[in-house]
Scaffold this motif. Structure first.
Motif, PDB file in Angstrom:
ATOM      1  N   SER B 204       0.835  -1.213   0.000  1.00  0.00           N
ATOM      2  CA  SER B 204       0.000   0.000   0.000  1.00  0.00           C
ATOM      3  C   SER B 204       0.863   1.253   0.000  1.00  0.00           C
ATOM      4  N   VAL B 205       1.841   1.251   0.899  1.00  0.00           N
ATOM      5  CA  VAL B 205       2.709   2.425   1.045  1.00  0.00           C
ATOM      6  C   VAL B 205       3.488   2.664  -0.241  1.00  0.00           C
ATOM      7  N   LYS B 206       3.988   1.575  -0.833  1.00  0.00           N
ATOM      8  CA  LYS B 206       4.713   1.682  -2.115  1.00  0.00           C
ATOM      9  C   LYS B 206       3.792   2.256  -3.202  1.00  0.00           C
ATOM     10  N   THR B 207       2.571   1.807  -3.211  1.00  0.00           N
ATOM     11  CA  THR B 207       1.604   2.302  -4.202  1.00  0.00           C
ATOM     12  C   THR B 207       1.392   3.809  -4.030  1.00  0.00           C
ATOM     13  N   LEU B 208       1.197   4.205  -2.790  1.00  0.00           N
ATOM     14  CA  LEU B 208       1.005   5.629  -2.515  1.00  0.00           C
ATOM     15  C   LEU B 208       2.238   6.432  -2.924  1.00  0.00           C
ATOM     16  N   GLU B 209       3.406   5.906  -2.568  1.00  0.00           N
ATOM     17  CA  GLU B 209       4.673   6.584  -2.877  1.00  0.00           C
ATOM     18  C   GLU B 209       4.808   6.836  -4.382  1.00  0.00           C
ATOM     19  N   GLU B 210       4.491   5.830  -5.164  1.00  0.00           N
ATOM     20  CA  GLU B 210       4.641   5.939  -6.619  1.00  0.00           C
ATOM     21  C   GLU B 210       3.665   6.945  -7.212  1.00  0.00           C
ATOM     22  N   CYS B 211       2.531   7.130  -6.541  1.00  0.00           N
ATOM     23  CA  CYS B 211       1.507   8.058  -7.056  1.00  0.00           C
ATOM     24  C   CYS B 211       1.707   9.483  -6.558  1.00  0.00           C
ATOM     25  N   MET B 212       2.619   9.679  -5.602  1.00  0.00           N
ATOM     26  CA  MET B 212       2.868  11.030  -5.080  1.00  0.00           C
ATOM     27  C   MET B 212       3.941  11.688  -5.930  1.00  0.00           C
ATOM     28  N   GLN B 213       3.514  12.567  -6.794  1.00  0.00           N
ATOM     29  CA  GLN B 213       4.457  13.248  -7.674  1.00  0.00           C
ATOM     30  C   GLN B 213       4.276  14.745  -7.464  1.00  0.00           C
ATOM     31  N   GLU B 214       4.136  15.520  -8.527  1.00  0.00           N
ATOM     32  CA  GLU B 214       3.924  16.964  -8.311  1.00  0.00           C
ATOM     33  C   GLU B 214       2.536  17.222  -7.751  1.00  0.00           C
ATOM     34  N   VAL B 215       1.671  16.264  -7.956  1.00  0.00           N
ATOM     35  CA  VAL B 215       0.373  16.213  -7.275  1.00  0.00           C
ATOM     36  C   VAL B 215       0.150  14.745  -6.901  1.00  0.00           C
ATOM     37  N   PHE B 216      -0.934  14.476  -6.222  1.00  0.00           N
ATOM     38  CA  PHE B 216      -1.340  13.080  -6.071  1.00  0.00           C
ATOM     39  C   PHE B 216      -1.920  12.635  -7.407  1.00  0.00           C
ATOM     40  N   GLU B 217      -1.230  11.728  -8.077  1.00  0.00           N
ATOM     41  CA  GLU B 217      -1.734  11.215  -9.349  1.00  0.00           C
ATOM     42  C   GLU B 217      -2.604   9.988  -9.097  1.00  0.00           C
ATOM     43  N   ASP B 218      -3.547   9.751  -9.998  1.00  0.00           N
ATOM     44  CA  ASP B 218      -4.371   8.537  -9.848  1.00  0.00           C
ATOM     45  C   ASP B 218      -3.567   7.296 -10.201  1.00  0.00           C
ATOM     46  N   GLY B 219      -2.815   7.373 -11.311  1.00  0.00           N
ATOM     47  CA  GLY B 219      -1.975   6.243 -11.702  1.00  0.00           C
ATOM     48  C   GLY B 219      -0.798   6.779 -12.478  1.00  0.00           C
ATOM     49  N   PRO B 220       0.400   6.416 -12.130  1.00  0.00           N
ATOM     50  CA  PRO B 220       1.554   6.966 -12.847  1.00  0.00           C
ATOM     51  C   PRO B 220       1.695   6.425 -14.264  1.00  0.00           C
ATOM     52  N   LYS B 221       1.078   5.297 -14.576  1.00  0.00           N
ATOM     53  CA  LYS B 221       1.128   4.790 -15.949  1.00  0.00           C
ATOM     54  C   LYS B 221       0.025   5.415 -16.804  1.00  0.00           C
ATOM     55  N   ARG B 222      -1.177   5.455 -16.270  1.00  0.00           N
ATOM     56  CA  ARG B 222      -2.280   5.920 -17.095  1.00  0.00           C
ATOM     57  C   ARG B 222      -3.144   6.926 -16.357  1.00  0.00           C
ATOM     58  N   ASP B 223      -3.414   8.018 -17.037  1.00  0.00           N
ATOM     59  CA  ASP B 223      -4.117   9.186 -16.548  1.00  0.00           C
ATOM     60  C   ASP B 223      -3.140  10.187 -15.959  1.00  0.00           C
ATOM     61  N   ARG B 224      -2.335   9.737 -14.941  1.00  0.00           N
ATOM     62  CA  ARG B 224      -1.274  10.605 -14.380  1.00  0.00           C
ATOM     63  C   ARG B 224      -1.837  11.959 -13.994  1.00  0.00           C
ATOM     64  N   ARG B 225      -3.041  11.914 -13.449  1.00  0.00           N
ATOM     65  CA  ARG B 225      -3.735  13.174 -13.220  1.00  0.00           C
ATOM     66  C   ARG B 225      -4.252  13.262 -11.802  1.00  0.00           C
ATOM     67  N   LEU B 226      -4.588  14.453 -11.427  1.00  0.00           N
ATOM     68  CA  LEU B 226      -5.146  14.715 -10.096  1.00  0.00           C
ATOM     69  C   LEU B 226      -6.673  14.600 -10.163  1.00  0.00           C
ATOM     70  N   TRP B 227      -7.168  13.480  -9.647  1.00  0.00           N
ATOM     71  CA  TRP B 227      -8.621  13.269  -9.593  1.00  0.00           C
ATOM     72  C   TRP B 227      -9.074  13.473  -8.151  1.00  0.00           C
ATOM     73  N   LEU B 228     -10.191  14.124  -7.965  1.00  0.00           N
ATOM     74  CA  LEU B 228     -10.624  14.444  -6.607  1.00  0.00           C
ATOM     75  C   LEU B 228     -10.975  13.187  -5.807  1.00  0.00           C
ATOM     76  N   GLY B 229     -11.611  12.230  -6.457  1.00  0.00           N
ATOM     77  CA  GLY B 229     -12.005  11.010  -5.742  1.00  0.00           C
ATOM     78  C   GLY B 229     -10.796  10.216  -5.277  1.00  0.00           C
ATOM     79  N   ASP B 230      -9.775  10.171  -6.115  1.00  0.00           N
ATOM     80  CA  ASP B 230      -8.541   9.480  -5.722  1.00  0.00           C
ATOM     81  C   ASP B 230      -7.807  10.272  -4.654  1.00  0.00           C
TER      82      ASP B 230
END
Lengths: 524, 524
Positions: B204-230
């Motif tokens: 879980s922590v690794k997953t969160l770490e990978e998604c924490m970039q310049e914003v919280f991204e939904d998925g670093p492979k696909r979308d790579r975007r800041l979604w409010l629900g995520d």
């Protein structure tokens, strides 16, 4: 020439640092020109066109930016002339904010066929990596895409491989920064009274211009390398046009700077990441260092260069003479390679013998100019080899020079014997004219060989035949759509490729640029 | 969430410059880590493995540089862990000087299936441009190839599409500069006595770490975007782990900075080339701005942010209330969109009603904390809506909440009604446990929905069931090979993709990172 020569034995390079530095200091300034596409075209089937494909204008390129392209959609642009340079594309998203990357395919081609036939079906025997097609993903739009690589092209196809259902893209701007080291301002138009020769001259000059880069390249699309055989012809065309004589000097010093441990000069050089002599050595190409230096001196009177490079040139003569058998004939066995021409069955012995004599004569001329003590030895060698050639390679029954154990008769052998001055004018003329009536001899396959045929005709006084042959070959190439002259052309088999696919042929190729030399030099 | 939402009506953005500047000033420093591949692997068929493919080690990656690759040859590297970052490859030619460009294909994948199945056969309905595969031509070798794009991967396949017969290449060095804004040094290991929960927490922590970039991204492979629900779920996991609270603050200000003309907050934001609010608006996601601000304040006591953003939050409540019909029930028609979960048949009315009440309660809490005058109005609204919900959406015969004209029973409706506190604990518990015995209700399809199920179980006192469900879902994902938790997982249909192809699924996805929150927050 091409890269497909077999690997030969391992060699050690003895770099001449002084020569290398001289070449480095002659690095030319490139001249840049901003070019825009002229038309949006489609490519349609036409059985009468070369390769069966013909470009048809749809509309002016200024309408491009107003068109939105979605998944699977494509456009073909025609820059209206052959270019060598770098591509820049400004891409704008249309619709919702781009919610997926843009996957774009960019295909560049010198000929309509490259826009029409899928590169994925290419199965020629040269590397498919020469086919000019890129795929790029753009994560951020709008984007100013500046492609790193240099391309050789007239046509560009942009195909949207994918966007997303929420957006399309438009190509707001597309341009090519063309580059060459040839200075157009130094080159005067020919102004020939014969419009066909005038057109042939213009396409020749354009071909040469596109091949003049940091060195004289053989073809800006494929190989992109300094080959000695191509250099020799480019230099001759250059003296009549751009007078980029320092570029010839640079190339001569480059070849002289990287001999092998025996002093042998390579057939070609790579320029990047640093100068690398190829491990391909060709009997004829090494010898052409002599005639190229000879031509350079006659064009420039640059005595310093002649004096510095004479030992390198003379060494090629010495090494070439080592191949002679006890009769004084070039040994034909499995251990050597000469180019001469592309015909797969061509025996190289007789044309190589003639090329040796041709270069011996250039060497003798240089030795005389230098007052060098080797002139007597050279004169004597020329006499001996001429006699040996007539004794052993002339078949008086056939009335042709023959080559190899198979006693092969080829155009190449006759042409080079004429150029080497083995026969006097009348006999040479008869030999050349007879070739045109006789279907048996191994034919010519490249513009490189046709050039030598024309020059031989002129030297035998057959100026009208020479003009008519130039028109039949290069004139027909223009009628078939050439913006620049092609690496390969067979008027009776227009899809010919020695590489198994016409997609990989080079359609702007140095060794095809010589009509401007022939027309101007001999005032045809 | 994904980008495949339909385009909605045109909107005008009323940018709040002050909020945008605050967000800009909170731009995080990325933390870089140099990573090397661990193994050379092959991917083999295995019917028992997820997607039918399994990675098998061939040898250590240190042997890579000794291998020469010619045309058509390939190698697959395993970095041993999921990474988000940039790839660098040092490529050396072997043999003669490279006489043709290198054409190289680089395929990056989070899962073995991405190494095994050809992307060219992909036919899902999300853009194929998300598939991580590049083709590059290298004109000059040796080359240090630094790919521009950021990738999300564990495996890399290098395939030589073409060289020439004269040379091969070796990959002397390959590395990934991994990047994240999560600071590992701030995160303490859980040290759980149950090794399975410990492992689930780590992934879980690794997953969160990978998604924490310049914003919280939904998925670093696909979308790579800041979604409010995520973001809402990532923020909860973050408070228990990295405490990157400024990143949550930044994301809240980003959403608040780009409302439409009515003050409505977008479902997601693009960050490049500048911040762009997407034209997708989701009923539930806009409302989650309230609960995300609520959770942020409880985690940080940052009263200034609460005061500044309260009007934006309250505005989402007002807008959401406009959708109520005369009964006090969210209107279900063609003009709206709520996400809730991915099931294609899911009716959104009842879960949206519950999410509205859930956020009303968060808003009430914040209003009380702020001493805001709207607390009475909020309290009254909650009472009215709760009564309306029980009157109109509770089906006492069925014993379930129902949704829409079709009176649909779904897991989503029951779960959200429980989380919204519509039913007291005993009834909530019975509802949740009954779902597990009943195959009729529309099931859950995403980890996002499963998270809410687990949280509902915990709140109804069903801690043991919650733990067992976490293990059945995320524990099984690890057994199936997850290094990071997946966007989509159905233990009984492991190749499930709502996009028509499992190749396009994201295998490191923010909304799946919540077990660390559930385990740590509730001390499971």
């Amino acid at each position: 020439m091409t890269q497909a020569m077999q690997r030969q034995q391992a060699v050690t390079i003895h770099k001449n640092e002084v020569f290398a530095l001289t070449a480095e200091q002659l690095q030319p300034q490139l001249i840049y020109r901003d070019c825009k596409p002229k038309q949006i075209i489609r490519v349609v089937k036409n059985e009468l066109a070369v390769h069966g494909w013909q470009a048809e204008t749809i509309q002016g390129a200024e309408s491009l930016s107003a068109i939105a392209f979605g998944k699977g959609e494509e456009v073909i642009l025609d820059f209206g002339e052959h270019l060598v340079g770098r591509l820049a594309i400004r891409i704008i998203p249309i619709g919702s904010p781009p919610d997926a990357p843009l996957h774009l395919q960019i295909t560049l081609g010198e000929m309509p066929v490259e826009m029409a036939e899928s590169f994925s079906e290419y199965d020629g025997w040269l590397s498919s990596s020469w086919l000019q097609e890129e795929r790029v993903h753009l994560d951020i739009l709008p984007s100013s895409l500046n492609l790193d690589r240099r391309y050789s092209f007239r046509y560009v196809k942009l195909k949207v491989l994918d966007t997303s259902p929420k957006y399309k893209v438009s190509f707001a701007e597309i341009s090519c920064t063309a580059e060459t080291s040839a200075d157009r301002s130094l080159q005067a138009p020919l102004g020939h009274t014969d419009p066909e020769l005038q057109a042939i001259d213009e396409v020749s000059v354009k071909t040469l211009e596109e091949c003049m880069q940091e060195v004289f390249e053989d073809g800006p699309k494929r190989d992109r390398r300094l080959w000695l055989g191509d250099l020799r012809l480019q230099a001759l065309a250059n003296y009549e046009t751009f007078s980029g004589n320092d570029l010839v000097k640079r190339c001569l010093y480059l070849f002289a700077a990287y001999p092998d441990e025996r002093g042998r000069i390579t057939a070609n050089l790579f320029m990047k990441p640093q100068v690398i002599p190829d491990d391909t050595y060709l009997y004829d190409y090494s010898l052409f260092f002599v005639s190229t230096l000879h031509d350079y001196y006659l064009a420039t009177d640059d005595r310093n260069t002649l004096e510095e490079l004479w030992p390198s040139a003379y060494r090629q003569i010495e090494l070439a003479l080592e191949r002679l058998d006890e009769r004084g004939i070039v040994t034909d066995d499995e251990t050597w390679w000469a180019f001469i021409d592309w015909h797969p069955d061509l025996n190289k012995q007789a044309p190589a013998q003639a090329i040796l004599i041709y270069n011996l004569k250039c060497a003798l001329h240089l030795a005389v100019l230098l007052g060098n003590e080797r002139q007597d030895r050279l004169r004597q060698t020329i006499e001996e080899l001429t006699k040996a050639t007539l004794d052993h390679l002339w078949d008086s029954e056939l009335g042709y020079f023959v080559s190899g154990d198979i006693r092969q008769v080829s155009w190449a052998s006759q042409i080079w014997m004429v150029l080497a001055g083995i026969v006097e004018e009348e006999r040479g003329k008869r030999l050349l004219l007879r070739l045109q009536q006789d279907s048996a001899p191994i034919p010519m396959t490249t513009p490189y060989m046709v050039h030598h045929f024309i020059e031989a005709l002129i030297q035998m006084g057959e100026r009208d035949t020479a003009i008519s042959e130039i028109k039949k070959y290069w004139g027909q190439m223009i009628k078939d759509g050439a913006d620049t002259f092609w690496e390969l052309y067979n008027p009776s088999d227009k899809s010919f490729s020695p590489y198994g696919s016409h997609l990989i042929n080079s359609y702007c190729h140095a060794w095809s640029c010589t009509p401007t030399y022939l027309i101007r030099k001999y005032q045809l």
